[in-house]
Design an enzyme around this catalytic site. Structure first.
Site, PDB file in Angstrom:
ATOM      1  N   GLU A  58       0.842  -1.206   0.000  1.00 57.10           N
ATOM      2  CA  GLU A  58       0.000   0.000   0.000  1.00 57.10           C
ATOM      3  C   GLU A  58       0.875   1.254   0.000  1.00 57.10           C
ATOM      4  O   GLU A  58       0.613   2.212  -0.737  1.00 57.10           O
ATOM      5  CB  GLU A  58      -0.946   0.003   1.206  1.00 57.10           C
ATOM      6  CG  GLU A  58      -1.955   1.146   1.144  1.00 57.10           C
ATOM      7  CD  GLU A  58      -2.584   1.496   2.498  1.00 57.10           C
ATOM      8  OE1 GLU A  58      -1.865   1.475   3.513  1.00 57.10           O
ATOM      9  OE2 GLU A  58      -3.793   1.801   2.527  1.00 57.10           O
ATOM     10  N   TRP A  80      -8.357  -2.270  -0.239  1.00 59.30           N
ATOM     11  CA  TRP A  80      -9.092  -1.120  -0.791  1.00 59.30           C
ATOM     12  C   TRP A  80     -10.253  -1.541  -1.700  1.00 59.30           C
ATOM     13  O   TRP A  80     -10.934  -0.678  -2.277  1.00 59.30           O
ATOM     14  CB  TRP A  80      -8.129  -0.180  -1.547  1.00 59.30           C
ATOM     15  CG  TRP A  80      -7.416   0.744  -0.617  1.00 59.30           C
ATOM     16  CD1 TRP A  80      -6.141   0.616  -0.146  1.00 59.30           C
ATOM     17  CD2 TRP A  80      -7.946   1.939  -0.013  1.00 59.30           C
ATOM     18  NE1 TRP A  80      -5.840   1.652   0.715  1.00 59.30           N
ATOM     19  CE2 TRP A  80      -6.928   2.476   0.815  1.00 59.30           C
ATOM     20  CE3 TRP A  80      -9.177   2.603  -0.087  1.00 59.30           C
ATOM     21  CZ2 TRP A  80      -7.096   3.637   1.556  1.00 59.30           C
ATOM     22  CZ3 TRP A  80      -9.351   3.765   0.655  1.00 59.30           C
ATOM     23  CH2 TRP A  80      -8.321   4.264   1.469  1.00 59.30           C
ATOM     24  N   TYR A  94      -4.941   9.514  -1.669  1.00 62.87           N
ATOM     25  CA  TYR A  94      -3.570   9.802  -1.183  1.00 62.87           C
ATOM     26  C   TYR A  94      -2.495   9.979  -2.264  1.00 62.87           C
ATOM     27  O   TYR A  94      -1.789  10.988  -2.271  1.00 62.87           O
ATOM     28  CB  TYR A  94      -3.110   8.707  -0.219  1.00 62.87           C
ATOM     29  CG  TYR A  94      -4.037   8.508   0.951  1.00 62.87           C
ATOM     30  CD1 TYR A  94      -4.040   9.403   2.014  1.00 62.87           C
ATOM     31  CD2 TYR A  94      -4.933   7.449   0.971  1.00 62.87           C
ATOM     32  CE1 TYR A  94      -4.901   9.229   3.087  1.00 62.87           C
ATOM     33  CE2 TYR A  94      -5.809   7.279   2.036  1.00 62.87           C
ATOM     34  CZ  TYR A  94      -5.797   8.164   3.090  1.00 62.87           C
ATOM     35  OH  TYR A  94      -6.651   8.007   4.135  1.00 62.87           O
ATOM     36  N   ARG A 127       8.365  23.782   8.241  1.00 66.15           N
ATOM     37  CA  ARG A 127       7.342  23.748   7.187  1.00 66.15           C
ATOM     38  C   ARG A 127       7.398  22.462   6.373  1.00 66.15           C
ATOM     39  O   ARG A 127       6.982  22.450   5.224  1.00 66.15           O
ATOM     40  CB  ARG A 127       7.583  24.936   6.247  1.00 66.15           C
ATOM     41  CG  ARG A 127       7.543  26.266   6.951  1.00 66.15           C
ATOM     42  CD  ARG A 127       8.023  27.370   6.042  1.00 66.15           C
ATOM     43  NE  ARG A 127       7.874  28.674   6.697  1.00 66.15           N
ATOM     44  CZ  ARG A 127       8.217  29.830   6.148  1.00 66.15           C
ATOM     45  NH1 ARG A 127       8.756  29.854   4.945  1.00 66.15           N
ATOM     46  NH2 ARG A 127       8.040  30.950   6.812  1.00 66.15           N
ATOM     47  N   CYS A 146      -8.044   9.722   5.741  1.00 63.11           N
ATOM     48  CA  CYS A 146      -8.088   9.556   7.200  1.00 63.11           C
ATOM     49  C   CYS A 146      -6.749   9.993   7.776  1.00 63.11           C
ATOM     50  O   CYS A 146      -6.701  10.774   8.720  1.00 63.11           O
ATOM     51  CB  CYS A 146      -8.362   8.105   7.545  1.00 63.11           C
ATOM     52  SG  CYS A 146     -10.024   7.653   7.088  1.00 63.11           S
ATOM     53  N   ARG A 175      -7.352  12.096  11.206  1.00 60.62           N
ATOM     54  CA  ARG A 175      -8.625  12.720  11.641  1.00 60.62           C
ATOM     55  C   ARG A 175      -9.631  11.689  12.129  1.00 60.62           C
ATOM     56  O   ARG A 175     -10.512  12.007  12.938  1.00 60.62           O
ATOM     57  CB  ARG A 175      -9.234  13.558  10.508  1.00 60.62           C
ATOM     58  CG  ARG A 175      -9.624  12.715   9.326  1.00 60.62           C
ATOM     59  CD  ARG A 175     -10.709  13.284   8.442  1.00 60.62           C
ATOM     60  NE  ARG A 175     -11.017  12.317   7.405  1.00 60.62           N
ATOM     61  CZ  ARG A 175     -11.951  11.369   7.491  1.00 60.62           C
ATOM     62  NH1 ARG A 175     -12.742  11.284   8.532  1.00 60.62           N
ATOM     63  NH2 ARG A 175     -12.126  10.497   6.524  1.00 60.62           N
ATOM     64  N   ALA A 177      -9.915   7.339  13.079  1.00 59.72           N
ATOM     65  CA  ALA A 177      -9.048   6.179  13.280  1.00 59.72           C
ATOM     66  C   ALA A 177      -9.827   4.965  13.748  1.00 59.72           C
ATOM     67  O   ALA A 177     -10.411   4.953  14.837  1.00 59.72           O
ATOM     68  CB  ALA A 177      -7.957   6.522  14.289  1.00 59.72           C
ATOM     69  N   ASP A 178      -9.852   3.931  12.884  1.00 59.00           N
ATOM     70  CA  ASP A 178     -10.439   2.627  13.194  1.00 59.00           C
ATOM     71  C   ASP A 178      -9.337   1.881  13.949  1.00 59.00           C
ATOM     72  O   ASP A 178      -8.425   1.308  13.357  1.00 59.00           O
ATOM     73  CB  ASP A 178     -10.779   1.958  11.845  1.00 59.00           C
ATOM     74  CG  ASP A 178     -11.244   0.521  11.957  1.00 59.00           C
ATOM     75  OD1 ASP A 178     -11.117  -0.083  13.041  1.00 59.00           O
ATOM     76  OD2 ASP A 178     -11.721  -0.011  10.927  1.00 59.00           O
TER      77      ASP A 178
END
Ligand SMILES: Nc1nc(=O)c2c([nH]1)NC[C@@H]1CN(c3ccc(C(=O)N[C@@H](CCC(=O)O)C(=O)O)cc3)CN21
Ligand SMILES: O=c1ccn([C@H]2C[C@H](O)[C@@H](COP(=O)(O)O)O2)c(=O)[nH]1
Length: 273
Positions: A58, A80, A94, A127, A146, A175, A177-178
């Site tokens: 992945e 996926w 992503y 940054r 996520c 943001r 989370a499983d």
């Protein structure tokens, strides 16, 4: 991976029951942080067998900038499948945002190339960030990011202690989370990315910091979590990466070798779609 067990227990103790988009129901807390010193070993959960092959493929797929599941399918990775359309497409997820975020002037930005340049030229920069959260493209994504934002940090070498290289750390903001299914994958994936970047930039390893927003256990994972918590964590494995690879974009699956991974047996759980 005591940190991960502490998180599971924290949610069971302090979480609130909450409905969610998938209709499954969760127990959830808002805001949590874990820290993994990457010199202590590879942060892979040991109290159930985690499918490292899926994690590595992945990550390589993200790094290629791909958003169609064809590469994953060719390599036997099915994580996926549930989200792809009939052509295998996931929309601008992503890979697209990391490697070719589209700017307003039609030019695209390779956020990872920018990160590598900053780490090599101005490692003290504050940054050094990558965002997958592109509000102009959210509606086209089959699943909104996520693991949404990550930042790198280089601590200078402690010369008195004989260190010669800076130490690379990474912090992720996830943001949503499983915690049973997704988080073991997410921690390992960012730890691996940090190791690959450290190798290219000739840096030593620092910490991976995981920060969660809506951090939840699905209601149909509770028995699995109980079983997992009854097991004693074991020593962390080592992940060796081929030292001859000098660009993060040149790694292949064969360049990674997981050593001393002796997990408890796997625990099956349904994924909420
Ligand atoms: N609800 C949900 N949780 C997630 O973790 C998640 C999503 N959705 N959607 C997008 C991706 C896909 N990810 C997934 C999807 C499935 C597994 C999973 O079923 N894992 C099993 C089998 C592993 C395998 O077949 O490789 C596990 O036991 O870890 C893990 C991560 C992470 N993300
Ligand atoms: O890398 C991932 C991707 C997804 N997840 C989880 C977090 C949530 O349970 C779902 C996404 O649902 P939203 O309604 O979009 O928040 O997938 C994960 O943990 N890690």
């Amino acid at each position: 991976m005591q940190q991960y067990h502490d998180l599971l227990r924290h949610i069971l103790q302090h979480g609130v029951k909450k409905t969610d988009r998938t209709g499954t129901g969760t127990i959830s807390v808002f805001g949590y942080q874990m820290r993994f010193d990457l010199k202590d070993g590879f942060p892979l959960v040991t109290t159930k067998k985690v499918h490292t092959k899926s994690i590595i493929h992945e990550l390589l797929w993200f790094l290629k900038g791909e958003t169609n599941i064809a590469y994953l399918k060719e390599n036997g990775v099915s994580i996926w499948d549930e989200w792809a359309d009939e052509n295998g497409d996931l929309g601008p997820v992503y890979g697209k945002q990391w490697r070719s975020w589209e700017g307003i002037d039609g030019k695209s930005v390779d956020q990872l190339e920018e990160v590598l340049k900053l780490l090599k030229n101005t490692p003290d920069s504050r940054r050094i960030m990558v965002s997958a959260w592109n509000p102009t493209e959210l509606s086209k994504m089959k699943l909104q990011p996520c693991h949404a934002l990550f930042q790198f940090y280089v601590a200078p070498p402690d010369e008195a202690a004989g260190e010669t290289k800076g130490k690379l750390s990474c912090q992720l903001y996830q943001r949503s989370a499983d915690v049973f299914l997704g988080v073991p994958f997410n921690i390992a994936s960012y730890a691996l990315l940090t190791m690959m970047i450290a190798q290219e930039c000739d840096l030593d390893l620092g910490d991976f910091v995981w920060t969660g927003g809506d951090t939840h256990i699905y209601s149909n994972h509770l028995e699995q979590v109980d079983l997992q918590l009854s097991r004693e964590p074991r020593a962390l494995p080592i992940l060796q990466i081929n030292p001859d690879v000098k660009s993060i974009f040149d790694f292949k699956y064969e360049d990674f070798e997981l050593k001393n991974y002796n997990p408890w047996p796997g625990i099956k759980a349904p994924v909420a779609v």
